[in-house]
Each structure stands twice: as C-alpha cells, then as structure tokens.
Design a protein around this motif. Structure first.
Motif, PDB file in Angstrom:
ATOM      1  N   UNK A  36       0.839  -1.189   0.000  1.00  0.00           N
ATOM      2  CA  UNK A  36       0.000   0.000   0.000  1.00  0.00           C
ATOM      3  C   UNK A  36       0.881   1.248   0.000  1.00  0.00           C
ATOM      4  N   UNK A  37       0.423   2.273  -0.694  1.00  0.00           N
ATOM      5  CA  UNK A  37       1.195   3.505  -0.845  1.00  0.00           C
ATOM      6  C   UNK A  37       0.859   4.494   0.264  1.00  0.00           C
ATOM      7  N   UNK A  38       1.027   4.066   1.504  1.00  0.00           N
ATOM      8  CA  UNK A  38       0.769   4.954   2.632  1.00  0.00           C
ATOM      9  C   UNK A  38       1.744   4.662   3.759  1.00  0.00           C
ATOM     10  N   UNK A  39       2.127   5.735   4.436  1.00  0.00           N
ATOM     11  CA  UNK A  39       2.895   5.635   5.677  1.00  0.00           C
ATOM     12  C   UNK A  39       2.115   6.304   6.806  1.00  0.00           C
ATOM     13  N   UNK A  40       0.886   6.717   6.508  1.00  0.00           N
ATOM     14  CA  UNK A  40       0.037   7.386   7.473  1.00  0.00           C
ATOM     15  C   UNK A  40      -0.325   6.414   8.592  1.00  0.00           C
ATOM     16  N   UNK A  41       0.016   6.775   9.825  1.00  0.00           N
ATOM     17  CA  UNK A  41      -0.183   5.887  10.973  1.00  0.00           C
ATOM     18  C   UNK A  41      -1.642   5.485  11.161  1.00  0.00           C
ATOM     19  N   UNK A  42      -2.555   6.425  10.969  1.00  0.00           N
ATOM     20  CA  UNK A  42      -3.975   6.129  11.142  1.00  0.00           C
ATOM     21  C   UNK A  42      -4.452   5.150  10.058  1.00  0.00           C
ATOM     22  N   UNK A  43      -4.030   5.348   8.824  1.00  0.00           N
ATOM     23  CA  UNK A  43      -4.407   4.427   7.742  1.00  0.00           C
ATOM     24  C   UNK A  43      -3.811   3.045   7.970  1.00  0.00           C
ATOM     25  N   UNK A  44      -2.563   2.990   8.424  1.00  0.00           N
ATOM     26  CA  UNK A  44      -1.917   1.700   8.695  1.00  0.00           C
ATOM     27  C   UNK A  44      -2.615   0.978   9.839  1.00  0.00           C
ATOM     28  N   UNK A  45      -3.038   1.718  10.848  1.00  0.00           N
ATOM     29  CA  UNK A  45      -3.792   1.119  11.958  1.00  0.00           C
ATOM     30  C   UNK A  45      -5.102   0.522  11.455  1.00  0.00           C
ATOM     31  N   UNK A  46      -5.794   1.243  10.566  1.00  0.00           N
ATOM     32  CA  UNK A  46      -7.042   0.736   9.991  1.00  0.00           C
ATOM     33  C   UNK A  46      -6.816  -0.508   9.144  1.00  0.00           C
ATOM     34  N   UNK A  47      -5.753  -0.513   8.338  1.00  0.00           N
ATOM     35  CA  UNK A  47      -5.436  -1.690   7.524  1.00  0.00           C
ATOM     36  C   UNK A  47      -5.092  -2.881   8.410  1.00  0.00           C
ATOM     37  N   UNK A  48      -4.339  -2.636   9.476  1.00  0.00           N
ATOM     38  CA  UNK A  48      -3.979  -3.719  10.400  1.00  0.00           C
ATOM     39  C   UNK A  48      -5.226  -4.328  11.021  1.00  0.00           C
ATOM     40  N   UNK A  49      -6.141  -3.492  11.468  1.00  0.00           N
ATOM     41  CA  UNK A  49      -7.397  -3.983  12.054  1.00  0.00           C
ATOM     42  C   UNK A  49      -8.200  -4.781  11.028  1.00  0.00           C
ATOM     43  N   UNK A  50      -8.299  -4.251   9.806  1.00  0.00           N
ATOM     44  CA  UNK A  50      -9.042  -4.936   8.747  1.00  0.00           C
ATOM     45  C   UNK A  50      -8.453  -6.316   8.469  1.00  0.00           C
ATOM     46  N   UNK A  51      -7.143  -6.403   8.268  1.00  0.00           N
ATOM     47  CA  UNK A  51      -6.546  -7.690   7.914  1.00  0.00           C
ATOM     48  C   UNK A  51      -6.501  -8.660   9.088  1.00  0.00           C
ATOM     49  N   UNK A  52      -6.467  -8.160  10.318  1.00  0.00           N
ATOM     50  CA  UNK A  52      -6.625  -9.037  11.487  1.00  0.00           C
ATOM     51  C   UNK A  52      -8.010  -9.668  11.483  1.00  0.00           C
ATOM     52  N   UNK A  53      -9.029  -8.855  11.176  1.00  0.00           N
ATOM     53  CA  UNK A  53     -10.395  -9.380  11.114  1.00  0.00           C
ATOM     54  C   UNK A  53     -10.526 -10.404   9.973  1.00  0.00           C
ATOM     55  N   UNK A  54      -9.995 -10.068   8.806  1.00  0.00           N
ATOM     56  CA  UNK A  54     -10.103 -10.973   7.652  1.00  0.00           C
ATOM     57  C   UNK A  54      -9.420 -12.307   7.908  1.00  0.00           C
ATOM     58  N   UNK A  55      -8.293 -12.274   8.610  1.00  0.00           N
ATOM     59  CA  UNK A  55      -7.554 -13.510   8.883  1.00  0.00           C
ATOM     60  C   UNK A  55      -8.390 -14.496   9.692  1.00  0.00           C
ATOM     61  N   UNK A  56      -9.337 -13.987  10.469  1.00  0.00           N
ATOM     62  CA  UNK A  56     -10.169 -14.854  11.301  1.00  0.00           C
ATOM     63  C   UNK A  56     -11.474 -15.302  10.664  1.00  0.00           C
ATOM     64  N   UNK A  57     -11.737 -14.890   9.431  1.00  0.00           N
ATOM     65  CA  UNK A  57     -12.995 -15.249   8.771  1.00  0.00           C
ATOM     66  C   UNK A  57     -12.771 -16.478   7.901  1.00  0.00           C
ATOM     67  N   UNK A  58     -13.587 -17.490   8.117  1.00  0.00           N
ATOM     68  CA  UNK A  58     -13.453 -18.746   7.385  1.00  0.00           C
ATOM     69  C   UNK A  58     -14.410 -18.768   6.189  1.00  0.00           C
ATOM     70  N   UNK A  59     -13.878 -18.428   5.014  1.00  0.00           N
ATOM     71  CA  UNK A  59     -14.678 -18.477   3.793  1.00  0.00           C
ATOM     72  C   UNK A  59     -13.753 -18.681   2.602  1.00  0.00           C
ATOM     73  N   UNK A  60     -14.075 -19.654   1.761  1.00  0.00           N
ATOM     74  CA  UNK A  60     -13.280 -19.880   0.555  1.00  0.00           C
ATOM     75  C   UNK A  60     -13.524 -18.803  -0.489  1.00  0.00           C
ATOM     76  N   UNK A  61     -14.486 -17.939  -0.246  1.00  0.00           N
ATOM     77  CA  UNK A  61     -14.834 -16.897  -1.208  1.00  0.00           C
ATOM     78  C   UNK A  61     -14.211 -15.535  -0.877  1.00  0.00           C
ATOM     79  N   UNK A  62     -13.306 -15.520   0.094  1.00  0.00           N
ATOM     80  CA  UNK A  62     -12.602 -14.295   0.467  1.00  0.00           C
ATOM     81  C   UNK A  62     -11.106 -14.511   0.315  1.00  0.00           C
ATOM     82  N   UNK A  63     -10.418 -13.514  -0.252  1.00  0.00           N
ATOM     83  CA  UNK A  63      -8.961 -13.583  -0.330  1.00  0.00           C
ATOM     84  C   UNK A  63      -8.421 -13.590   1.101  1.00  0.00           C
ATOM     85  N   UNK A  64      -7.592 -14.558   1.403  1.00  0.00           N
ATOM     86  CA  UNK A  64      -7.069 -14.698   2.753  1.00  0.00           C
ATOM     87  C   UNK A  64      -5.656 -14.124   2.833  1.00  0.00           C
TER      88      UNK A  64
END
Length: 190
Positions: A36-64
């Motif tokens: 991602x083309x960002x070094x913004x701390x707030x944006x990185x925090x949001x991306x981290x939260x999003x991908x933490x949530x995605x990692x815990x979702x069990x679905x073959x229809x979502x990019x893991x």
C-alpha cells in the motif's frame, strides 16, 4: 520488504498500491504481495485492524491474507497466495453472463458477504475487478472477493477509470462516505 521475500516482478499498480509476484523463502512458494502507498499511521492502523479481522474469517470466497504488517520503509504490505484466475471484469468483456453463470457468481459473492457481515466487516468498494473466478465453466467456478483496503483505487486518473471505480457506489457513499452492510449489497447488485 521483509528479507524472506524475493520480488520476482510487478503484476499490477493502481493509485492505492502495487501488487508484486514474490518468492516467499519461509514457505518455499510464490505468493502475491500488495504494498500500500501509505505511511500514514492512522491508515496503517485501519489496515492492520481490517486484515486481522479478515484472517479470522473462514470463507473460501474471500482472499485470505497470509502475512501482513509494515515493511522496513514503513509501508503496509499484505501477502496472499497467488490465484490463477481472471477478474469478473475480464469475463464480462467477452459478453454477458448466462443466467446459470450469473447465479453461480451471485450466490458465491453473497456467501462471501454473509461471512464478512457476520463478523461486522464491510468491504465498501465491491466491483467487477475485485472479483476473481477460477475454473473452466460455471459448473466448477470458484468466485473470490478481494480488493480489501483498496477503496476506489484506479490505474489512472482518467474520467473513464474514475467512472469504472465508482460505478457500483451506493448513494450514501456519495453523500457522506458512509459504508454499511447495505452498501456492499447495493454494490453487489450493480
């Protein structure tokens, strides 16, 4: 980039990120890395939260996501297994879907949204180029939703690219930027 990743070649770039094909030495396999083309701390925090949530979702229809975090330069990176597939946008360029093909794509995307929404995650920018299809015919198609964290990124700033990026945007997103479950359902309908 983490030292264990060898960049093989760039695959795609848009206004939000660059996608690379890499060799993951730790796992001994090729993978995709999105930087991602960002070094913004707030944006990185949001991306981290999003991908933490995605990692815990069990679905073959979502990019893991396989791994995610910041690289040594402070940019946010996500790795995922490479998919040998084509986008729904590419499929539609050959012509409209048949009723059976539409049903396969729609049902699998609804399953993806169900898994996301069950965990209170909203995609917020579903569009045909974020939908990937594997398989030779509708009978064996597997549909995967990706594009998480990319928003309305475009490859260029042309009017046509902007229209393509925003064409499935729900009315409330135009008014105040609000995204909810119904935002994703609206976009899927488009």
């Amino acid at each position: 980039m983490p030292a264990r990743f060898e960049i093989l070649r760039p695959l795609d770039e848009d206004s939000a990120s660059t996608l690379f094909l890499i060799r993951d030495e730790k796992r001994g396999q090729e993978a995709c890395l999105r930087r991602f083309k960002t070094k913004n701390a707030q944006e990185i925090e949001g991306l981290t939260e999003l991908f933490n949530q995605l990692a815990g979702i069990d679905s073959i229809h979502l990019e893991k996501p396989v791994d995610f975090g910041t690289d040594k330069e402070g940019f946010y990176v996500v790795t995922a297994a490479p998919a040998q597939c084509e986008s729904l946008e590419t499929v539609l360029e050959r012509g409209p879907l048949t009723a059976g093909e539409f049903e396969v794509v729609a049902l699998q995307l609804l399953n993806a949204l169900d898994a996301l929404h069950e965990q209170a995650v909203v995609h917020g920018s579903i569009r045909a180029d974020f939908v990937r299809i594997t398989g030779k015919s509708a009978a064996d198609w597997r549909v995967t939703l990706l594009g998480f964290g990319q928003g309305f990124a475009t490859k260029d700033d042309s009017k046509e690219a902007q229209v393509r990026a925003y064409r499935c945007t729900a009315p409330e997103q135009w008014v105040d930027g609000t995204t909810r479950r119904r935002t994703d359902v609206y976009a899927l309908g488009c």
